[in-house]
Design an enzyme around this catalytic site. Structure first.
Site, mmCIF file in Angstrom:
data_model
loop_
_atom_site.group_PDB
_atom_site.id
_atom_site.type_symbol
_atom_site.label_atom_id
_atom_site.label_comp_id
_atom_site.label_asym_id
_atom_site.label_seq_id
_atom_site.Cartn_x
_atom_site.Cartn_y
_atom_site.Cartn_z
ATOM 1 N N LYS A 115 0.816 -1.220 0.000
ATOM 2 C CA LYS A 115 0.000 0.000 0.000
ATOM 3 C C LYS A 115 0.840 1.256 0.000
ATOM 4 O O LYS A 115 0.455 2.275 -0.565
ATOM 5 C CB LYS A 115 -0.945 0.017 1.213
ATOM 6 C CG LYS A 115 -2.131 -0.903 1.040
ATOM 7 C CD LYS A 115 -3.269 -0.547 1.969
ATOM 8 C CE LYS A 115 -4.459 -1.452 1.705
ATOM 9 N NZ LYS A 115 -5.515 -1.319 2.694
ATOM 10 N N LYS A 199 -4.765 -9.691 -6.701
ATOM 11 C CA LYS A 199 -5.964 -9.752 -5.868
ATOM 12 C C LYS A 199 -7.017 -8.759 -6.361
ATOM 13 O O LYS A 199 -6.657 -7.655 -6.770
ATOM 14 C CB LYS A 199 -5.533 -9.394 -4.435
ATOM 15 C CG LYS A 199 -6.499 -9.759 -3.355
ATOM 16 C CD LYS A 199 -5.956 -9.345 -1.987
ATOM 17 C CE LYS A 199 -5.782 -7.844 -1.890
ATOM 18 N NZ LYS A 199 -5.495 -7.347 -0.541
ATOM 19 N N LYS A 202 -10.202 -2.830 -3.973
ATOM 20 C CA LYS A 202 -11.005 -1.615 -4.104
ATOM 21 C C LYS A 202 -10.238 -0.545 -4.866
ATOM 22 O O LYS A 202 -10.823 0.366 -5.438
ATOM 23 C CB LYS A 202 -11.352 -1.076 -2.707
ATOM 24 C CG LYS A 202 -12.253 -1.978 -1.892
ATOM 25 C CD LYS A 202 -12.416 -1.411 -0.469
ATOM 26 C CE LYS A 202 -13.091 -2.382 0.467
ATOM 27 N NZ LYS A 202 -12.613 -2.251 1.847
HETATM 28 P P1 TYM Z 1 -10.669 -4.810 3.901
HETATM 29 O O1 TYM Z 1 -11.630 -3.708 4.101
HETATM 30 O O2 TYM Z 1 -9.531 -4.619 2.947
HETATM 31 O O3 TYM Z 1 -11.454 -6.104 3.406
HETATM 32 C C1 TYM Z 1 -12.589 -6.574 4.113
HETATM 33 C C2 TYM Z 1 -12.606 -8.094 4.105
HETATM 34 O O4 TYM Z 1 -12.618 -8.570 2.754
HETATM 35 C C3 TYM Z 1 -11.569 -9.500 2.561
HETATM 36 N N1 TYM Z 1 -11.064 -9.355 1.185
HETATM 37 C C4 TYM Z 1 -11.009 -10.361 0.312
HETATM 38 N N2 TYM Z 1 -11.352 -11.658 0.403
HETATM 39 C C5 TYM Z 1 -11.186 -12.426 -0.693
HETATM 40 N N3 TYM Z 1 -10.696 -11.933 -1.879
HETATM 41 C C6 TYM Z 1 -10.334 -10.652 -2.011
HETATM 42 N N4 TYM Z 1 -9.869 -10.182 -3.166
HETATM 43 C C7 TYM Z 1 -10.493 -9.788 -0.886
HETATM 44 N N5 TYM Z 1 -10.241 -8.461 -0.661
HETATM 45 C C8 TYM Z 1 -10.596 -8.228 0.608
HETATM 46 C C9 TYM Z 1 -10.502 -9.118 3.581
HETATM 47 O O5 TYM Z 1 -9.637 -10.190 3.856
HETATM 48 C C10 TYM Z 1 -11.348 -8.704 4.767
HETATM 49 O O6 TYM Z 1 -11.718 -9.840 5.515
HETATM 50 N N6 TYM Z 1 -7.726 -4.843 7.891
HETATM 51 C C11 TYM Z 1 -9.019 -5.223 7.408
HETATM 52 C C12 TYM Z 1 -10.164 -4.619 8.193
HETATM 53 C C13 TYM Z 1 -10.078 -4.795 9.660
HETATM 54 C C14 TYM Z 1 -10.330 -5.997 10.388
HETATM 55 C C15 TYM Z 1 -10.145 -5.648 11.747
HETATM 56 C C16 TYM Z 1 -10.662 -7.281 10.009
HETATM 57 C C17 TYM Z 1 -9.792 -3.837 10.563
HETATM 58 N N7 TYM Z 1 -9.827 -4.339 11.841
HETATM 59 C C18 TYM Z 1 -10.284 -6.609 12.748
HETATM 60 C C19 TYM Z 1 -10.807 -8.233 11.010
HETATM 61 C C20 TYM Z 1 -10.624 -7.892 12.359
HETATM 62 C C21 TYM Z 1 -9.140 -4.758 5.970
HETATM 63 O O7 TYM Z 1 -8.458 -3.870 5.520
HETATM 64 O O8 TYM Z 1 -10.130 -5.344 5.288
#
Ligand code: TYM
Length: 335
Positions: A115, A199, A202
């Site tokens: 990132k 991957k 967004k």
């Molecule tokens: P974020 O917002 O990037 O993504 C949210 C969830 O979607 C999953 N994900 C995917 N799964 C499969 N294929 C993909 N291409 C894909 N892109 C995203 C992510 O693995 C996630 O589960 N750091 C986290 C948010 C967060 C969080 C937490 C999660 C903050 N605090 C505590 C669990 C527990 C994040 O950036 O997710």
């Protein structure tokens, strides 16, 4: 203080372009866990601002993620849905854990490297410390299970290491449970529709790389039609998908949407051309996603309802987090 046995916590960032990867890798799995666990689902707006967000868009995107949770089938009356910034204990615990976790641990985080890009000096301090806030999100509820996509595995390991070090440093045996990642189903890593080795994300500049939770039936069909594949027919076995990332990705998406394994999908479509498989996948995607998209639209038209869900959720979340942070203050020696 009683220890929760089956408490789930997870979060999604309100950074716009909520996509099929977020749905299949995370949100859909959140829904099933309601049957067996006490669930806390957070819209992590404090994580979102580690990269600049337009304030108006942040508010709208926060409501959109909440709407996606509800539209996907999470019941806000039995589970907690709220946005992170409403519960100050997350930030407070994050500071304490900043002083427990080591710089060396953060330096190994691949997501920060991706990132921050080439010019790491210009990344925000928050982006660097992000995994510690994520550990705090989970630990402030002493959550035991964390459903996420595959890309969050390393962050979860850091959360476990941080919990363990806190427990050891302060002689607080077992105070923080070591949270278990739940990485479930055939679509734990949904790939870009333009490049099966990247991957789905967004932030990809190409809108054709992802199916979003706002796409119309036409958009979905068009994007799947244009998805990158190869000229060969679908293989008969899962092994045959090796070295064919575009094909592997579409079969995985089909499997996840249909509630099948990849092997079952190939038993049905093995030997067929993409010209036959892609329309079947598009129909399935529209059938599964359109009701959610429509419900999200309906909910988004009533922001007062969503705000009320988030506020009520925050009250319940604070009631769980406050005793934990109070105990942490004592453990650390704050008077
Ligand atoms: P974020 O917002 O990037 O993504 C949210 C969830 O979607 C999953 N994900 C995917 N799964 C499969 N294929 C993909 N291409 C894909 N892109 C995203 C992510 O693995 C996630 O589960 N750091 C986290 C948010 C967060 C969080 C937490 C999660 C903050 N605090 C505590 C669990 C527990 C994040 O950036 O997710």
């Amino acid at each position: 203080m009683e220890k929760p046995q089956n408490r789930v916590f997870s979060g999604v960032q309100p950074t716009g372009n909520l996509h099929l990867g977020n749905y299949l890798g995370a949100i859909r799995n959140f829904v099933g866990l309601q049957q067996t666990h006490e669930c806390i689902y957070c819209v992590v707006d404090m994580h979102a601002i580690t990269v600049w967000q337009d304030p108006k868009e942040l508010a709208a995107n926060t409501r959109e993620v909440a709407a996606a949770y509800i539209a996907a089938g999470i019941d806000p009356s039995t589970n907690i849905i709220f946005n992170q910034s409403k519960v100050a204990a997350h930030a407070e615990l994050a500071w304490i854990l900043n002083c427990v976790a080591r710089i060396g641990w953060l330096n190994r985080m691949t997501q920060f490297k991706d990132k921050a890009g080439k010019d790491r000096e210009k990344a925000s301090v928050g982006l660097y410390a992000y995994p510690i806030l994520m550990a705090a999100d989970i630990l402030v509820y002493r959550a035991t299970h964390v459903p996420v996509g595959d890309d969050q595995k390393q962050h979860l390991e850091l959360a476990r290491d941080t919990a363990q070090k806190f427990n050891n440093d302060f002689g607080a045996q077992d105070f923080f449970p070591l949270p278990e990642p739940l990485i479930m189903g055939p679509a734990t890593r949904v790939m870009s529709l333009r490049d099966g080795t990247k991957k789905m994300s967004k932030s990809d500049p190409s809108d054709y790389s992802r199916i979003t939770m706002r796409d119309s039936a036409d958009d979905i069909a068009k994007k799947i039609r244009k998805a990158q594949t190869d000229p060969d027919a679908l293989p008969e076995t899962v092994e045959g998908l090796q070295g064919r990332p575009g094909a592997d990705n579409l079969v995985g998406i089909y499997a996840a949407l249909a509630g099948m394994t990849k092997a079952e999908v190939l038993a049905q479509y093995g030997g067929q051309q993409f010209s036959a498989f892609k329309p079947a996948l598009a129909d399935l995607a529209v059938e599964k996603l359109s009701p959610i998209t429509d419900e999200m639209k309906r909910l988004m038209a009533d922001p007062a309802y969503i705000d009320n869900v988030l506020e009520k959720g925050a009250v319940r979340a604070r009631a769980l987090a406050d005793p934990v942070i109070a105990r942490v203050r004592e453990i650390v020696g704050f008077i």
